[in-house]
Structure formats: structure tokens, C-alpha cells
Write a protein that holds these residues in place. Sequence first.
Motif, short mmCIF file in Angstrom:
data_model
loop_
_atom_site.label_atom_id
_atom_site.label_comp_id
_atom_site.label_asym_id
_atom_site.label_seq_id
_atom_site.Cartn_x
_atom_site.Cartn_y
_atom_site.Cartn_z
N PRO A 51 0.81 -1.23 0.00
CA PRO A 51 0.00 0.00 0.00
C PRO A 51 0.84 1.27 0.00
CG PRO A 51 -0.17 -1.15 2.13
CD PRO A 51 0.52 -2.07 1.17
N ARG A 52 2.01 1.23 0.64
CA ARG A 52 2.88 2.42 0.61
C ARG A 52 3.52 2.58 -0.76
NH1 ARG A 52 3.79 0.55 5.92
NH2 ARG A 52 5.58 -0.68 5.23
N VAL A 53 3.75 1.48 -1.46
CA VAL A 53 4.24 1.58 -2.84
C VAL A 53 3.18 2.26 -3.70
CG1 VAL A 53 4.96 0.27 -4.87
CG2 VAL A 53 5.73 -0.45 -2.60
N ARG A 54 1.93 1.85 -3.54
CA ARG A 54 0.85 2.46 -4.32
C ARG A 54 0.71 3.94 -3.98
NH1 ARG A 54 -1.74 -2.48 -2.66
NH2 ARG A 54 -3.14 -1.41 -1.21
N ALA A 55 0.84 4.27 -2.70
CA ALA A 55 0.70 5.67 -2.29
C ALA A 55 1.82 6.54 -2.82
CB ALA A 55 0.64 5.76 -0.76
N ALA A 56 3.00 5.95 -3.05
CA ALA A 56 4.17 6.72 -3.45
C ALA A 56 4.26 6.93 -4.96
CB ALA A 56 5.44 6.03 -2.97
N VAL A 57 3.31 6.38 -5.72
CA VAL A 57 3.37 6.51 -7.18
C VAL A 57 3.27 7.98 -7.58
CG1 VAL A 57 2.16 6.00 -9.34
CG2 VAL A 57 2.49 4.20 -7.62
N THR A 58 4.18 8.42 -8.41
CA THR A 58 4.15 9.78 -8.96
C THR A 58 3.71 9.72 -10.42
OG1 THR A 58 6.48 9.64 -9.57
CG2 THR A 58 5.96 10.57 -7.40
N ASP A 59 3.27 10.86 -10.95
CA ASP A 59 2.83 10.93 -12.34
C ASP A 59 1.86 9.79 -12.66
OD1 ASP A 59 4.53 13.14 -12.86
OD2 ASP A 59 6.21 11.78 -13.15
N ARG A 60 0.91 9.59 -11.75
CA ARG A 60 0.00 8.44 -11.89
C ARG A 60 -0.74 8.42 -13.24
NH1 ARG A 60 -1.61 5.16 -7.64
NH2 ARG A 60 -0.72 6.72 -6.23
N PRO A 61 -1.33 9.54 -13.70
CA PRO A 61 -2.02 9.47 -15.00
C PRO A 61 -1.11 9.02 -16.13
CG PRO A 61 -2.64 11.47 -13.83
CD PRO A 61 -1.49 10.87 -13.07
N LEU A 62 0.14 9.48 -16.13
CA LEU A 62 1.10 9.07 -17.16
C LEU A 62 1.37 7.58 -17.08
CD1 LEU A 62 3.17 9.77 -19.38
CD2 LEU A 62 4.82 10.20 -17.54
N LYS A 63 1.55 7.06 -15.89
CA LYS A 63 1.83 5.63 -15.72
C LYS A 63 0.62 4.79 -16.12
CE LYS A 63 5.44 5.79 -12.15
NZ LYS A 63 5.86 7.18 -12.28
N ILE A 64 -0.57 5.25 -15.76
CA ILE A 64 -1.79 4.52 -16.14
C ILE A 64 -1.93 4.49 -17.66
CG2 ILE A 64 -4.32 4.61 -16.07
CD1 ILE A 64 -4.04 5.70 -13.19
N LEU A 65 -1.68 5.61 -18.31
CA LEU A 65 -1.78 5.67 -19.76
C LEU A 65 -0.76 4.73 -20.42
CD1 LEU A 65 -3.00 6.91 -22.30
CD2 LEU A 65 -1.32 8.78 -22.10
N ALA A 66 0.47 4.72 -19.91
CA ALA A 66 1.49 3.84 -20.48
C ALA A 66 1.10 2.37 -20.31
CB ALA A 66 2.85 4.11 -19.81
N ALA A 67 0.54 2.04 -19.15
CA ALA A 67 0.11 0.66 -18.92
C ALA A 67 -1.06 0.31 -19.83
CB ALA A 67 -0.29 0.48 -17.46
N GLU A 68 -1.99 1.23 -19.99
CA GLU A 68 -3.15 0.97 -20.84
C GLU A 68 -2.74 0.75 -22.29
OE1 GLU A 68 -7.59 2.83 -21.09
OE2 GLU A 68 -5.94 4.26 -21.16
#
Length: 349
Positions: free
Chosen positions: A160-177
Motif C-alpha cells: 500500500p505504501r508503494v501504491r501511495a508513493a506513485v508519482t505521475d500516476r495518470p502518465l503511468k496509467i496511460l502507459a500501462a493501458e
Amino acid sequence: MSQVFHQLCEETVQAALVEDQSFGSVLPRLIDEARHVPAPVLSAALPRLAQGVAEAPPNLGGWLAVCAGAWVENGADPDPVGTAIVDRLTEVAAAALAFADAWEAATGDKPPHMQEEQPSQHALNVVSPTLGEGGVPAMMAWFSLPQFAMGACTVLARGPRVRAAVTDRPLKILAAERSARYWGQMDYVKDLLQVLDDHPLLVLDRQTRRGWMVTISGIGDNFQLHTLLAAALVDRPQGVPGRAPDPRWVAASGDGDLQPDTPSVVGWWNLVDARGGWIWNEGVPADIPEVNGVRVVVLDPPAYERVWSPGRRFPLMPGSLTVNGTYTADELAGWWPHIAPARSPGRSG
């Protein structure tokens, strides 16, 4: 034992960083030795492994990410390595997409399979006219994406702390998608990046006009949300009447193992958002729209019987739903004008 393990870890990371040929022989020894090492020793070695994940060429760093994921599954703390894996995955996914775009532009066909094929001079020749000197790192990223995806799924699910520490989340979500088109596990990465932790939901019962403020964490899809809502509200004091969920369903949706012969879950409601749209069980809580800064779930009578398999989409990620407050119809009078009636669904299912 721990001294041998730490020495092997150092040799493996160093070999990855300098692209030494010994990597291929020392990595299997590290994997074997890690099976006999307790979780605290694994955790102590993860910061060094994180450096290798972040800095080694992707074809080598990806295998370090796999190692890290295996150690986390065996009880190691995901925090020292989680951010390194997630950040490097985004970089690798971007380079892999560049490889795919160049390949498709040159050939009009799908790129080579990431696991059934391997880097080759032919592959490099295809993409080099478009990518130039970036052809080699893009090719290596393409073939290492599965390893980074595997490691990322584990650390995001466990941490959960790894998830909380994610930066640039929209960019990462888009790259994964975008990269999920080529490697399906990236769809899991995308949804794990959207997991809500310590997040409030306002739950409203349309029939009684009563409601509850709940907090959710670690819920991977709306099947799990539906089940945990039932566990918290159905046949409970200050809840709603109805058929209490099977305890095995609740355990498998929370932090327990799925027991053999557990029957299918039978749903309780039609979940609707504040705009009247159906909240599909196949979706994720992050899809639920907000009203006045709060995501709202409306409980309606079921339109038809929904049945689904018990358990969690991400078995490594415990889920929770806690009721923090109960509200009467009078207390919620100001909310209902903002809540639309349920609309007919745009699709069946």
C-alpha cells in the motif's frame, strides 16, 4: 547463509550494471539461495536490488524485478524496491511502445512475441531506420516488458505504501493501458495503479434514503466492492435487511484464502452512481464519479440475479471496507437532489 546470499546479491547486481556475461550464471544461484533465506534478510537486500532494477539495461534489470517480486511474495518488504520497479516499468513501456510503433510502420504487421521470440539483428534492422541509435534500447525494452510487468504487479499488490508513493500516476496509467494491447498483464498493472486506499465512499440506499460513509482500501474490482459492502451492511445493526453473505465470500474478498468448494457469490443490489449510471462489477472503484468531491454508490434493488466467482482479482492484495458513519434520511436530505435516478444501461451484462 545470509553472508553467502548477500555476496551473491552483490555479484548479480554488479554484473547487471556492467553487463557482464557472468550475470547468466550468477542469477540462477541467487534465485536458488533466496529460497533458503528468511524474509528479513531478503528485505535487507532489496535496496541493492532496487539499484540494479533502476540502472541496469532493461533486459537484465527486468530479471532483477522478477527476483524482487518473488522475494516480496515470500514475505519481504516491498517498500525498498517498489518505486524503482514501477518507475522503471513506465520507462520500459514507453520504449517498448516506440519499438512497436516502428515495427508496425515498417512491416504493417504485429511486433514479435515478447516471450516466444528474442532480440535479434533482424528485429533491430526493422526498427533502426525509424529509431536510429534508440533501436537497441527500444528492442531490449520490448522483450523485457513481461519481466517488469510481473514484478510491478507483485509490489503494487503487496505494498500500500508503494501504491501511495506513485508519482505521475495518470502518465503511468496511460502507459500501462497502451502497452496492454501487446502484453495483457499490463492491464493488471493499470488497474493496480488505480487502486484506492484509505478512500471514502458515500453509500446511499435509495429505498430508505439512509446512508453510510465507508472507507475502502485495496479493492481490486467492483465484484470485491459489492461483496464487502454486503458484508458491512446486510443483516447488520444500522444496516439493511437481507440475506447475509456467506462468511467464505467475505474472507476471500478481504484477506483470507479462497476455500475449496466455496459456492458462487449471488449479488444483493444494482449498484448505481450519482449520475444514474450502472456501476459494473467488472469495473474498479476509481471509475465511480464524484459528487461534491466524494464518490457515491447508490444501492438499488437488483435488476436481475448477478452471480460471480468468489475471491479477489489480486489475491496478493488484501481488501477492506470499514463503516465510519451512519446517516438518517433527514441528515441526507441535502444529498438526494444531487442523485439522479438509475438510467437504463448502455449495454447488457
